[in-house]
Design a protein around this motif. Structure first.
Motif, PDB file in Angstrom:
ATOM      1  N   GLU A   1       0.818  -1.218   0.000  1.00 33.60           N
ATOM      2  CA  GLU A   1       0.000   0.000   0.000  1.00 33.60           C
ATOM      3  C   GLU A   1       0.853   1.271   0.000  1.00 33.60           C
ATOM      4  O   GLU A   1       0.499   2.273  -0.634  1.00 33.60           O
ATOM      5  CB  GLU A   1      -0.922  -0.004   1.208  1.00 33.60           C
ATOM      6  CG  GLU A   1      -1.878   1.171   1.251  1.00 33.60           C
ATOM      7  CD  GLU A   1      -2.815   1.114   2.434  1.00 33.60           C
ATOM      8  OE1 GLU A   1      -2.932   2.123   3.145  1.00 33.60           O
ATOM      9  OE2 GLU A   1      -3.442   0.041   2.628  1.00 33.60           O
ATOM     10  N   LYS A   2       1.980   1.245   0.706  1.00 35.16           N
ATOM     11  CA  LYS A   2       2.831   2.424   0.800  1.00 35.16           C
ATOM     12  C   LYS A   2       3.346   2.847  -0.579  1.00 35.16           C
ATOM     13  O   LYS A   2       3.340   4.038  -0.915  1.00 35.16           O
ATOM     14  CB  LYS A   2       4.011   2.150   1.734  1.00 35.16           C
ATOM     15  CG  LYS A   2       4.866   3.379   2.004  1.00 35.16           C
ATOM     16  CD  LYS A   2       5.946   3.078   3.029  1.00 35.16           C
ATOM     17  CE  LYS A   2       6.778   4.328   3.322  1.00 35.16           C
ATOM     18  NZ  LYS A   2       7.836   4.067   4.328  1.00 35.16           N
ATOM     19  N   GLU A   3       3.783   1.875  -1.385  1.00 34.63           N
ATOM     20  CA  GLU A   3       4.265   2.187  -2.729  1.00 34.63           C
ATOM     21  C   GLU A   3       3.123   2.695  -3.605  1.00 34.63           C
ATOM     22  O   GLU A   3       3.318   3.592  -4.432  1.00 34.63           O
ATOM     23  CB  GLU A   3       4.911   0.960  -3.367  1.00 34.63           C
ATOM     24  CG  GLU A   3       5.423   1.162  -4.787  1.00 34.63           C
ATOM     25  CD  GLU A   3       6.493   2.244  -4.905  1.00 34.63           C
ATOM     26  OE1 GLU A   3       6.650   2.802  -6.015  1.00 34.63           O
ATOM     27  OE2 GLU A   3       7.160   2.552  -3.896  1.00 34.63           O
TER      28      GLU A   3
ATOM     29  N   ARG B   1      10.233   5.376 -10.241  1.00 37.78           N
ATOM     30  CA  ARG B   1       8.771   5.404 -10.115  1.00 37.78           C
ATOM     31  C   ARG B   1       8.136   6.156 -11.288  1.00 37.78           C
ATOM     32  O   ARG B   1       7.099   5.732 -11.822  1.00 37.78           O
ATOM     33  CB  ARG B   1       8.389   6.063  -8.791  1.00 37.78           C
ATOM     34  CG  ARG B   1       6.921   5.865  -8.424  1.00 37.78           C
ATOM     35  CD  ARG B   1       6.639   6.382  -7.012  1.00 37.78           C
ATOM     36  NE  ARG B   1       7.364   5.589  -6.031  1.00 37.78           N
ATOM     37  CZ  ARG B   1       8.306   6.074  -5.212  1.00 37.78           C
ATOM     38  NH1 ARG B   1       8.641   7.352  -5.286  1.00 37.78           N
ATOM     39  NH2 ARG B   1       8.910   5.285  -4.355  1.00 37.78           N
ATOM     40  N   ILE B   2       8.745   7.265 -11.651  1.00 42.15           N
ATOM     41  CA  ILE B   2       8.236   8.028 -12.803  1.00 42.15           C
ATOM     42  C   ILE B   2       8.269   7.170 -14.060  1.00 42.15           C
ATOM     43  O   ILE B   2       7.330   7.175 -14.857  1.00 42.15           O
ATOM     44  CB  ILE B   2       9.055   9.320 -13.000  1.00 42.15           C
ATOM     45  CG1 ILE B   2       8.787  10.294 -11.851  1.00 42.15           C
ATOM     46  CG2 ILE B   2       8.716   9.989 -14.338  1.00 42.15           C
ATOM     47  CD1 ILE B   2       9.673  11.518 -11.857  1.00 42.15           C
ATOM     48  N   PHE B   3       9.345   6.409 -14.214  1.00 40.54           N
ATOM     49  CA  PHE B   3       9.471   5.550 -15.395  1.00 40.54           C
ATOM     50  C   PHE B   3       8.382   4.480 -15.420  1.00 40.54           C
ATOM     51  O   PHE B   3       7.806   4.199 -16.482  1.00 40.54           O
ATOM     52  CB  PHE B   3      10.852   4.888 -15.443  1.00 40.54           C
ATOM     53  CG  PHE B   3      11.021   3.941 -16.599  1.00 40.54           C
ATOM     54  CD1 PHE B   3      11.257   4.422 -17.880  1.00 40.54           C
ATOM     55  CD2 PHE B   3      10.908   2.568 -16.414  1.00 40.54           C
ATOM     56  CE1 PHE B   3      11.392   3.554 -18.947  1.00 40.54           C
ATOM     57  CE2 PHE B   3      11.047   1.684 -17.473  1.00 40.54           C
ATOM     58  CZ  PHE B   3      11.291   2.186 -18.751  1.00 40.54           C
ATOM     59  N   THR B   4       8.086   3.867 -14.265  1.00 42.90           N
ATOM     60  CA  THR B   4       7.052   2.825 -14.233  1.00 42.90           C
ATOM     61  C   THR B   4       5.685   3.386 -14.602  1.00 42.90           C
ATOM     62  O   THR B   4       4.880   2.727 -15.258  1.00 42.90           O
ATOM     63  CB  THR B   4       6.970   2.155 -12.849  1.00 42.90           C
ATOM     64  OG1 THR B   4       6.627   3.139 -11.852  1.00 42.90           O
ATOM     65  CG2 THR B   4       8.283   1.492 -12.471  1.00 42.90           C
ATOM     66  N   ILE B   5       5.428   4.632 -14.180  1.00 41.11           N
ATOM     67  CA  ILE B   5       4.149   5.284 -14.511  1.00 41.11           C
ATOM     68  C   ILE B   5       4.078   5.601 -16.000  1.00 41.11           C
ATOM     69  O   ILE B   5       3.125   5.229 -16.688  1.00 41.11           O
ATOM     70  CB  ILE B   5       3.980   6.586 -13.694  1.00 41.11           C
ATOM     71  CG1 ILE B   5       3.830   6.273 -12.207  1.00 41.11           C
ATOM     72  CG2 ILE B   5       2.770   7.384 -14.197  1.00 41.11           C
ATOM     73  CD1 ILE B   5       3.931   7.490 -11.313  1.00 41.11           C
ATOM     74  N   VAL B   6       5.113   6.272 -16.484  1.00 31.52           N
ATOM     75  CA  VAL B   6       5.123   6.736 -17.871  1.00 31.52           C
ATOM     76  C   VAL B   6       5.210   5.574 -18.855  1.00 31.52           C
ATOM     77  O   VAL B   6       4.585   5.603 -19.924  1.00 31.52           O
ATOM     78  CB  VAL B   6       6.289   7.724 -18.101  1.00 31.52           C
ATOM     79  CG1 VAL B   6       6.427   8.077 -19.571  1.00 31.52           C
ATOM     80  CG2 VAL B   6       6.073   8.989 -17.271  1.00 31.52           C
TER      81      VAL B   6
ATOM     82  N   THR C   1       3.266  10.899  -6.818  1.00 26.78           N
ATOM     83  CA  THR C   1       4.152  11.207  -7.947  1.00 26.78           C
ATOM     84  C   THR C   1       3.332  11.596  -9.168  1.00 26.78           C
ATOM     85  O   THR C   1       3.680  12.540  -9.892  1.00 26.78           O
ATOM     86  CB  THR C   1       5.036   9.992  -8.283  1.00 26.78           C
ATOM     87  OG1 THR C   1       5.824   9.656  -7.141  1.00 26.78           O
ATOM     88  CG2 THR C   1       5.960  10.289  -9.454  1.00 26.78           C
ATOM     89  N   SER C   2       2.226  10.899  -9.381  1.00 23.50           N
ATOM     90  CA  SER C   2       1.346  11.204 -10.514  1.00 23.50           C
ATOM     91  C   SER C   2       0.747  12.605 -10.382  1.00 23.50           C
ATOM     92  O   SER C   2       0.639  13.341 -11.370  1.00 23.50           O
ATOM     93  CB  SER C   2       0.225  10.165 -10.603  1.00 23.50           C
ATOM     94  OG  SER C   2       0.741   8.870 -10.820  1.00 23.50           O
TER      95      SER C   2
ATOM     96  N   TYR D   1       5.769  12.108   0.127  1.00 23.50           N
ATOM     97  CA  TYR D   1       5.659  11.113  -0.944  1.00 23.50           C
ATOM     98  C   TYR D   1       5.781  11.738  -2.330  1.00 23.50           C
ATOM     99  O   TYR D   1       5.722  11.036  -3.342  1.00 23.50           O
ATOM    100  CB  TYR D   1       4.331  10.365  -0.847  1.00 23.50           C
ATOM    101  CG  TYR D   1       4.179   9.541   0.413  1.00 23.50           C
ATOM    102  CD1 TYR D   1       5.213   8.723   0.864  1.00 23.50           C
ATOM    103  CD2 TYR D   1       2.998   9.588   1.152  1.00 23.50           C
ATOM    104  CE1 TYR D   1       5.066   7.977   2.029  1.00 23.50           C
ATOM    105  CE2 TYR D   1       2.843   8.837   2.309  1.00 23.50           C
ATOM    106  CZ  TYR D   1       3.891   8.037   2.745  1.00 23.50           C
ATOM    107  OH  TYR D   1       3.748   7.295   3.884  1.00 23.50           O
ATOM    108  N   MET D   2       5.890  13.074  -2.378  1.00 23.79           N
ATOM    109  CA  MET D   2       5.922  13.771  -3.668  1.00 23.79           C
ATOM    110  C   MET D   2       7.333  13.974  -4.208  1.00 23.79           C
ATOM    111  O   MET D   2       7.507  14.523  -5.285  1.00 23.79           O
ATOM    112  CB  MET D   2       5.228  15.138  -3.558  1.00 23.79           C
ATOM    113  CG  MET D   2       3.732  15.036  -3.294  1.00 23.79           C
ATOM    114  SD  MET D   2       2.933  16.662  -3.218  1.00 23.79           S
ATOM    115  CE  MET D   2       1.253  16.199  -2.771  1.00 23.79           C
ATOM    116  N   LYS D   3       8.328  13.531  -3.456  1.00 20.50           N
ATOM    117  CA  LYS D   3       9.710  13.680  -3.889  1.00 20.50           C
ATOM    118  C   LYS D   3       9.938  12.903  -5.176  1.00 20.50           C
ATOM    119  O   LYS D   3       9.605  11.727  -5.268  1.00 20.50           O
ATOM    120  CB  LYS D   3      10.664  13.170  -2.799  1.00 20.50           C
ATOM    121  CG  LYS D   3      12.129  13.364  -3.128  1.00 20.50           C
ATOM    122  CD  LYS D   3      13.003  12.853  -1.981  1.00 20.50           C
ATOM    123  CE  LYS D   3      14.475  13.010  -2.325  1.00 20.50           C
ATOM    124  NZ  LYS D   3      15.356  12.496  -1.238  1.00 20.50           N
TER     125      LYS D   3
END
Length: 472
Positions: free
Chosen positions: A100-102, A247-252, A109-110, A240-242
């Motif tokens: 859940e934390k991730e 993480r950005i790569f996994t989203i994009v 991040t989104s 959590y916004m750092k």
């Protein structure tokens, strides 16, 4: 003890039901609100066009202008999809895997990505509005309407991106009804404000743009309130916004497929508009007719998109847990539903194309074009049950590469070259015919790929779960 009572304690029962509830009722619970939301989106998209078409003397120019602006607004939608439809399935998978934390970090991040992209896109579109509409094939008689609408629309781009990009995170938790209401609230406001701004206040096309911006802002407020409520697992947290490159790569990487699907949709409409403009000598009637046909295409595509989109939380969650039997049953149900819907709307659209001309108060000349060429334009849309519904399922399974290849194939490899070739040899008719041929051919190829790849994806996940259990 009092502090513990006042702390935000999210209700996780809704999310947990994705992995344990009865499948068919769950499919309906998730997909019906999502389909309704897409139909509302359809209404949202066309209500401006319906109203501006009624403006005295300049109605068809105004309608043509909004047809030109549509692909530019799709670019903005593409960035919302890049983050929202990339981040939400990733977060849902993490919830299914118990991390859940991730999942919360992915959400935050989104949010930051959407905010930053919104600011950049807003400024860019505002200062290049005049050049953009001409570049996208706008007839000169409609250019003023198009650029003024676009400038107003761009001023609210940040709210548009945040509203559309964060809404999938509501659906990812199983609250599809709440996600639907966020779209419904905006649509109702748009419908109410359009006649007020356009006619009562005499703002014309500018009023349509302002109504859309205000409506999206209200949707944004509704969505933000939800994430501050006790229902939501996802909440805002500065820590959590750092920025985190991985993480950005996994989203994009996962969102890149729906991003490309939307961007290429924009590219297609630009190609259509440019070819029509050149082959008809800038005749606004053909541009207005194309706007109507694209609206008809949306009526078929958006609900089917909603079916796949609504099922995404179920698919991602159960994929994360390794419940492949539930996956197979849920996907089978939604495939049958999607095909039946596609066949019904497709057949009715081909049989009664004049309905769309009446809906937009088309002039006699525009009506004649719509009635004659809509059956050719829509003839391949029956395959949208695969291209829209199952493509969204493919994304929810994390198959970003396959989804991207299939999206590019239909639009970039088949449709765009075909439009140029046919228009060169048979004139403007090639624009209308190319869409139907490309949808049919690409749909057959997509069906073959998806129906053969899904069993492999399920089998691979089953093996991963077995290995994890052995390690434990």
């Amino acid at each position: 003890m009092e502090n513990e009572k006042t702390e935000k304690t999210p209700n996780r029962n809704t999310t947990e039901k994705l992995g344990s509830g009865k499948i068919l009722p769950l499919v309906f619970k998730l997909t019906i609100p999502a389909v309704i939301a897409q139909l509302i989106t359809f209404l949202y998209n066309i209500v401006d066009r319906m109203y501006v078409a009624k403006i005295d003397e300049s109605g068809m120019d105004a309608l043509a202008a909004l047809g030109i602006v549509l692909p530019i607004t799709l670019i903005i939608q593409a960035f919302a999809n890049l983050v929202g439809l990339g981040g939400a399935p990733r977060a849902s998978m993490k919830l299914g895997a118990g991390d859940e934390k991730e999942a919360v970090k992915i959400f935050n991040t989104s949010f930051v990505l959407l905010l930053c992209i919104g600011l950049v896109v807003s400024l860019t579109v505002f200062f290049t509005a005049e050049k953009l509409v001409l570049l996208f094939g706008c007839p000169l008689s409609a250019a003023g309407f198009a650029s003024s609408y676009l400038k107003i629309y761009s001023s609210g781009t940040v709210f548009v991106l945040l509203a559309q990009g964060l809404n999938p995170f509501i659906t990812a938790q199983g609250y599809s009804l709440t996600a639907m209401l966020s779209v419904l609230i905006g649509a109702i406001m748009n419908i109410a404000l359009d006649p007020l701004f356009i006619f009562a206040m005499g703002m014309g096309v500018n009023g349509a743009g302002l109504a859309t911006v205000v409506s999206q802002f209200i949707s944004f407020i509704w969505i933000i309130i939800f994430f501050f409520s006790k229902k939501s697992i996802f909440s805002f947290g500065i820590k959590y916004m750092k920025p985190n490159a991985r993480r950005i790569f996994t989203i994009v990487s996962l969102g890149f497929s729906p991003f490309v699907m939307t961007i290429t949709e924009c590219a297609i409409q630009i190609v259509f508009n440019v070819n029509l403009n050149l082959s008809t000598g800038g005749n606004k009637d053909y541009t207005a007719a194309l706007t109507i046909m694209l609206s008809a295409l949306q009526l078929i595509a958006l609900p089917l998109n909603g079916l796949g989109y609504g099922l995404q939380p179920f698919v991602s969650y159960n994929y994360g847990k390794g419940n492949t039997d539930r996956l197979k049953k849920g996907i089978t149900y939604v495939t049958v539903i999607a095909f039946v819907f596609a066949a019904l709307v497709w057949s009715m659209s081909l049989a009664f194309p004049s309905v769309y001309a009446v809906l937009f108060s088309a002039s006699d000349d525009v009506r004649a074009i719509v009635v004659k060429y809509t059956p050719f334009f829509l003839m391949g849309s029956i395959m949208f049950f695969v291209q829209m519904t199952l493509q969204n399922v493919n994304i929810a399974l994390g198959q970003a590469k396959t989804a991207l290849i299939l999206a590019v194939m239909r639009k970039v490899v088949i449709l765009i070259p075909l439009c140029f070739i046919l228009t060169r040899f048979i004139g403007f008719k090639g624009v209308f015919l190319s869409e139907g041929i490309a949808d049919l051919v690409a749909g057959i190829i997509t069906a073959a790929v998806i129906f053969t790849s899904f069993p492999k994806v399920f089998g691979k996940r089953e093996k991963e779960i077995l290995l994890q259990n052995k390690d434990i």
